[in-house]
Design an enzyme around this catalytic site. Structure first.
Site, short mmCIF file in Angstrom:
data_model
loop_
_atom_site.label_atom_id
_atom_site.label_comp_id
_atom_site.label_asym_id
_atom_site.label_seq_id
_atom_site.Cartn_x
_atom_site.Cartn_y
_atom_site.Cartn_z
N HIS A 159 -7.19 5.05 -14.90
CA HIS A 159 -8.53 5.27 -14.33
C HIS A 159 -8.96 6.72 -14.51
O HIS A 159 -10.10 6.99 -14.92
CB HIS A 159 -8.54 4.92 -12.84
CG HIS A 159 -9.74 5.46 -12.11
ND1 HIS A 159 -9.75 6.73 -11.55
CD2 HIS A 159 -10.97 4.93 -11.88
CE1 HIS A 159 -10.93 6.94 -11.00
NE2 HIS A 159 -11.69 5.87 -11.17
N GLN B 52 -10.85 4.70 -5.55
CA GLN B 52 -11.55 5.57 -6.50
C GLN B 52 -13.05 5.54 -6.30
O GLN B 52 -13.76 6.45 -6.74
CB GLN B 52 -11.18 5.17 -7.94
CG GLN B 52 -9.68 5.22 -8.21
CD GLN B 52 -9.05 6.57 -7.92
OE1 GLN B 52 -9.73 7.61 -7.92
NE2 GLN B 52 -7.75 6.59 -7.66
N ASP C 43 0.82 -1.20 0.00
CA ASP C 43 0.00 0.00 0.00
C ASP C 43 0.86 1.26 0.00
O ASP C 43 1.82 1.39 0.76
CB ASP C 43 -0.90 0.00 1.24
CG ASP C 43 -1.73 1.26 1.36
OD1 ASP C 43 -2.59 1.48 0.47
OD2 ASP C 43 -1.52 2.03 2.31
N ALA C 44 0.49 2.21 -0.84
CA ALA C 44 1.00 3.59 -0.82
C ALA C 44 2.49 3.68 -0.51
O ALA C 44 2.90 4.32 0.46
CB ALA C 44 0.20 4.42 0.18
N GLU D 193 1.54 -0.20 -4.86
CA GLU D 193 0.72 0.97 -5.14
C GLU D 193 1.66 2.17 -5.05
O GLU D 193 2.09 2.54 -3.96
CB GLU D 193 -0.42 1.15 -4.15
CG GLU D 193 -1.27 2.37 -4.50
CD GLU D 193 -2.12 2.90 -3.35
OE1 GLU D 193 -3.00 3.75 -3.61
OE2 GLU D 193 -1.91 2.50 -2.20
#
Length: 583
Positions: A333, A400, A272-273, A305
């Protein structure tokens, strides 16, 4: 009892390695005893409480303490640090949640492991708590065969490291190696992994190594400097990866990553991140995670990510990279959503042109070193040397959807063409749970914080986040702590049959497309059409709000998002927001 660490550091290292490099946590032995090892340089007093007694631990050096005690699997234990009972920072089982005891675990792996190549990878992101009405690992298992039938090859489970309360997204986990108790704990996770493998699905686990939930900060700090004041994140204290006494903290993370793969049969990790991790070490912690996981299992996937648009994340170590197998690409996206909705708030202000989606079909770093007006600086870097299958793209995901004020999904009229572009792109596609049949339930932001101050701060922060948006001023933002917000986010499984069929057809068609880069990409900004050639096939897209005849070279429509479009005179007639695969 504080260890004189500086003196020990100057004494050098033994051939056996540093004490923190030994397994940290609790590890059952064949004779019914368990080996316990904990890093606790900040402790003035320390004892292991197990079996109703407080046991002394041996000082192994560098702030590491260890003991062997009669404690078969299933035995509860804790550490008494400066008179306070605390869970093991490396706990693998918290049956009573964050503030309860740890429990000795003998991991039972799922049904082996399952390897899937990037060329074959089709990801499906799911949140265990809202994927079913029951919200458990075991309940989720029943729905996996259907995913395999439509062409999904791997599930990506949102974080399950033990977090506050019974419900939450999972990104405020505290005990990195303990599977969430309200979902069914480690045994439930093992059963879910086994069911996935039996269905032919690999399992990717989302892990959070940029911060821990605020509810666990005090407990961890009682043991040692797990956090640094040098940096901060948007969600909490920054983990100490490069400050004084950082080496055992790094090992805490690295051992956790390895154990998910080695002991549970997890087939890959989603980090993550990673853009929120600051690490000036010679080997960045992300590179170290990728290295250690691949050493244990070379075919395991490490997917980052990364909000950096930096190809270094995916480059090999030999080429100066961090060695991740793939990375999420948000720009794809953003291109899609803005073409459908016309949204221009925040980072969407930079998107909305067909030319950007055309660029993203080549490499989904729309910002690859050019100026970003949102960031007010140049952003990203070219990624020509990174193969397309090392990018993960999506038209919906938990961020999102869930980070919108009301957790609303992509508008229904946009879904067929969004799926067409995502599933037939040359990248790894990822679906968000429910999108494959047109789920209408939102995915909202929910939590179950056990500390009142944190709950209030979360609620107020959510309100402030959207206060500046005119469209939300007269509507109440869903309360994160309300159980209603959580219940609204559960899948209803009310299906749109035509959309469900389309997803199956698209994933079947995907398997017929050649791997590698698109051969040709053409577009018309004014007419709002896009054409992407992949081998003998053309993806023809109409992003206009009215029917259009779009140029194509082929003569046969293999599949379409709407109706049965005709090809004549070198053009295919498409409805508004429609696509066709032409050969």
């Amino acid at each position: 009892m504080r260890t004189e660490l500086a003196a020990e550091a100057s004494a050098g290292n033994s051939a056996a390695g540093y004490p923190w490099e030994r397994p940290l946590g609790a590890f059952p032995r064949a004779d019914g005893s368990t080996e316990f090892r904990v890093w606790a340089p900040s402790a003035e007093s320390l004892a292991l409480r197990v079996g109703g007694a407080d046991l002394a631990l041996e000082d192994a050096g560098y702030g590491v303490y260890e003991a062997v005690a009669e404690a078969p699997p299933g035995t509860d234990y804790c550490y008494v640090v400066n008179g306070e009972r605390l869970p093991d920072p490396c706990s693998r089982w918290q049956p009573e949640g964050l503030r309860g005891p740890s429990r000795v675990l003998s991991p039972a792996r799922g049904a082996g492991s399952l390897s899937v190549s990037l060329d074959e990878l089709v990801l499906y992101e799911l949140h265990v708590g809202t994927f079913t009405r029951e919200g458990t690992f075991e309940a989720a298992a029943a729905h996996l065969p259907r995913l395999a039938e439509i062409g999904v090859t791997a599930i990506e489970i949102m974080p399950v490291a033990e977090f506050p309360g019974a419900r939450g997204w999972g990104y405020d986990g505290v005990y990195l190696s303990a599977a969430q108790s309200s979902y069914g704990g480690p045994s439930g996770l093992a059963r879910l992994i086994g069911a996935a493998h039996e269905a032919g699905l690999a399992v990717i686990l989302d892990v959070v190594y940029n911060h821990v939930g605020t509810s666990g900060v005090k407990a961890l700090e009682s043991f040692g400097p797990y956090f640094t004041e040098k940096y901060e994140t948007a969600w909490g204290r920054a983990i100490n990866y490069d400050d004084e006494l950082c080496d055992p903290v790094r090992e805490w993370v690295l051992q956790s990553a390895v154990r998910w793969v080695r002991d549970f049969g997890i087939d890959g990790l989603r980090l993550d991140a990673i853009h929120a991790i600051v690490d000036s070490s010679a080997e960045h912690i992300v590179a170290a995670i990728a290295r250690r996981v691949h050493e244990v299992r070379p075919d395991a996937l490490v997917i980052a990510e990364s909000g950096m648009n930096d190809p270094r994340v995916m480059r090999t170590r030999e080429d100066g990279g961090w060695g991740c197998d793939a990375a999420w690409a948000d720009d794809f996206h953003h291109c899609l959503r803005t073409l459908f909705t016309g949204e221009r708030e925040g980072y969407y202000a930079e998107f909305g042109r067909v030319a950007q989606l055309a660029k993203a079909f080549h490499r989904p770093h729309v910002h690859d070193g050019d100026y970003s007006s949102f960031r007010r600086r140049r952003f990203g870097a070219p990624a020509e040397d990174v193969p397309p299958e090392r990018f993960v793209v999506f038209c919906q995901n938990h961020d999102q959807v869930g980070n919108r004020a009301f957790g609303d999904r992509l508008p229904p009229e946009a879904r067929p063409l969004a799926a067409f572009c995502t599933l037939l792109a040359p990248f790894v596609p990822m679906l968000f749970m429910g999108e494959e049949y047109g789920e209408e339930a939102p995915f909202q932001f929910f939590s179950d914080h056990i500390d009142w101050e944190i709950a209030e701060a979360t609620r107020d922060g959510r309100r402030r986040e959207f206060a500046a948006f005119t469209e939300f001023r007269e509507e109440e933002i869903p309360a994160p702590q309300s159980s209603d917000t959580f219940e609204r986010s559960k899948l209803t499984r009310s299906e749109d049959p035509s959309l469900g069929r389309l997803y199956g057809e698209l994933l079947a068609a995907r398997r017929r497309l050649p791997a590698g880069d698109a051969d040709e990409i053409a577009f018309d900004e004014d007419a709002r059409w896009l054409r992407v050639r992949r081998g003998e096939f053309e993806l023809v897209c109409n992003f206009a709000g009215a029917p259009a005849a779009v140029p194509c070279d082929g003569t046969t429509v293999e599949l379409s998002t709407h109706g049965a479009p005709r090809v004549s005179d070198g053009r295919v007639e498409l409805e508004a927001f429609a696509g066709a695969l032409v050969a």
